[in-house]
Enzyme design. Structure first.
Site, PDB file in Angstrom:
ATOM      1  N   LYS A 286       0.837  -1.201   0.000  1.00  0.00           N
ATOM      2  CA  LYS A 286       0.000   0.000   0.000  1.00  0.00           C
ATOM      3  C   LYS A 286       0.881   1.264   0.000  1.00  0.00           C
ATOM      4  O   LYS A 286       2.104   1.163  -0.012  1.00  0.00           O
ATOM      5  CB  LYS A 286      -0.956  -0.033   1.201  1.00  0.00           C
ATOM      6  CG  LYS A 286      -1.989  -1.172   1.086  1.00  0.00           C
ATOM      7  CD  LYS A 286      -3.063  -0.883   0.059  1.00  0.00           C
ATOM      8  CE  LYS A 286      -3.864  -2.054  -0.459  1.00  0.00           C
ATOM      9  NZ  LYS A 286      -4.504  -2.971   0.433  1.00  0.00           N
TER      10      LYS A 286
HETATM   11  C1  LIG Z   1      -5.707  -3.893   0.721  1.00  0.00           C
HETATM   12  C2  LIG Z   1      -7.152  -3.603   0.802  1.00  0.00           C
HETATM   13  C3  LIG Z   1      -7.922  -3.938   1.931  1.00  0.00           C
HETATM   14  C4  LIG Z   1      -7.397  -4.780   3.055  1.00  0.00           C
HETATM   15  O1  LIG Z   1      -6.268  -4.275   3.661  1.00  0.00           O
HETATM   16  P1  LIG Z   1      -5.473  -5.180   4.725  1.00  0.00           P
HETATM   17  O2  LIG Z   1      -4.665  -4.177   5.483  1.00  0.00           O
HETATM   18  O3  LIG Z   1      -4.647  -6.139   3.937  1.00  0.00           O
HETATM   19  O4  LIG Z   1      -6.485  -5.856   5.571  1.00  0.00           O
HETATM   20  C5  LIG Z   1      -9.235  -3.547   1.982  1.00  0.00           C
HETATM   21  N1  LIG Z   1      -9.795  -2.863   0.966  1.00  0.00           N
HETATM   22  C6  LIG Z   1      -9.104  -2.544  -0.151  1.00  0.00           C
HETATM   23  C7  LIG Z   1      -9.796  -1.766  -1.224  1.00  0.00           C
HETATM   24  C8  LIG Z   1      -7.761  -2.921  -0.267  1.00  0.00           C
HETATM   25  O5  LIG Z   1      -7.095  -2.619  -1.383  1.00  0.00           O
END
Ligand SMILES: *Cc1c(COP(=O)(O)O)cnc(C)c1O
Length: 385
Positions: free
Chosen positions: A185
């Protein structure tokens, strides 16, 4: 030698290493002073009153819906074009997602889509808003519609740090906003998430549910000078706290969040420059100022003019050393949801049009200009242009 261009790449500085070392040497690895500092600095960054660090965005989404009072049998709007976490948390609470189509080339829910959905589905309790790829949904209009119709708003801002809308950071609009610090991210803690709210009652509920339903933080038990052995359990809570090791990484990353964003923006500016004229590609539309967008992802669509399928395109890119991804296979096509809710592809025309040709291009801070140009050249080569 052939090139190797990854789809995503993290940037870690010495700051993160120093901060993690501090934690390791402190003897306190779980939630503690670094997590508190990360929460404080994150809430200061986006200028939102309360932030609660957790071990994933999925955990934040679960806690958020729980604190909004979603109960078994309740209905919650969720876009189909998102990661499965946005929908599964509705099922955790035995509530039911109602999937929405999204705008083509932004994958965002629009006020028009929401108004239409409310008319067809009365009595829905809440909506999960996804700021897809890091572009903000039109939150002012959405908020107005939601408050008129009694819908609570939870923002899945997994892509949207730092994203601005109407002069404020995302995290200042819905009842609850959830961020992700997963490995790929915009900033990372390895695994991690943050729930942000301006509602003190929601904040208090989330803090209790984050750690076993205990009425005070374990952290307080070991640091306050009050008698520390006793605690009460007021709910059957969860185990969702963020460890200090992760928070230390997050503190280092936070300092660079805007530098990273600007770096990604440089990359997408080249993509737009080199790819806009190709009629075989539908590029993402940026409705707002370019600097308000976090540019987490650059998803393109190979349209019906392209002479190659998405899957073959991805294979060819991979053979040329270029990593790509797909965001997303829409949830209405996923076996569990399709079967359970008897979903029909015809109800999601824009998501379907996207799904036929969507590919996400490599994008990360400090991506070499030559590498970006190489990606553009190879796209043209594969499309026979
Ligand atoms: C990555 C992601 C999540 C989940 O994030 P985590 O920290 O891995 O639980 C939820 N929603 C979207 C749109 C994502 O891209």
């Amino acid at each position: 030698m052939t090139k190797k261009i990854p789809f995503a790449k993290i940037s870690i500085s010495n700051k993160e290493k120093e901060l993690v070392n501090e934690v390791l040497e402190s003897g306190w690895l779980t939630t503690g002073s670094k997590t508190l500092e990360f929460e404080r600095k994150f809430s200061e960054y986006i200028n939102a009153p309360f932030a609660c660090a957790v071990n994933s965005c999925t955990a934040a989404l679960h806690l958020g819906l729980e604190a909004l009072g979603i109960k078994p049998g309740d209905k919650v709007f969720v876009p189909s074009m998102t990661f499965t976490a946005s929908a599964e948390v509705v099922r955790y609470l035995d509530a039911d997602p109602i999937f929405l189509d999204t705008e083509y080339q932004t994958n965002l829910i629009t006020p028009e889509i929401l108004l239409d959905a409310i008319e067809k589905n009365p009595g829905v309790k809440a909506i999960v808003i996804v700021h897809f790829a890091g572009q903000a949904v039109r939150m002012n209009e959405i908020k107005e519609i939601c408050s008129k119709n009694g819908l609570k708003i939870m923002e899945d801002a997994a892509h949207a740090f730092p994203t601005k809308y109407d002069g404020k950071y995302i995290g200042n609009f819905g009842d609850v906003t959830c961020f992700s610090f997963y490995a790929n991210k915009t900033i990372t803690t390895g695994e991690g998430g943050m729930l942000v709210t301006s509602d003190e009652e929601i904040y208090k509920r989330v803090k209790v549910m984050r750690l076993h339903g205990i009425n005070r933080d374990i952290w307080d038990r070991f640091t306050s000078d009050k008698p520390s052995w006793e605690y009460d359990v007021v709910e059957a809570g969860y185990k969702y706290n963020m460890p200090d090791i992760c928070a230390a990484v997050g503190l280092g990353q936070l300092d660079n969040a805007e530098v990273f964003r600007k770096e990604r923006q440089k990359v997408i500016e080249i993509y737009y420059d080199k790819l806009s004229s190709l009629t075989e590609l539908d590029l993402p539309i940026c409705h707002d100022a370019i600097e308000n967008h976090s540019w987490h992802l650059f998803p393109i669509v190979l349209n019906e003019k392209a002479n190659i399928t998405r899957n073959d395109f991805i294979t060819k890119m991979s053979e040329l050393g270029i990593g790509t991804s797909v965001h997303y296979k829409p949830i209405h096509r996923m076996t569990y949801y399709k079967k359970k809710y008897n979903l029909d592809e015809k109800d999601f025309p824009n998501a379907e049009k996207t799904w036929k040709g969507n590919v996400t291009l490599p994008l990360y801070p400090y991506m070499n200009k030559e590498d970006v140009l190489y990606v553009c050249e190879k796209i043209k080569l594969i499309l026979n242009l």
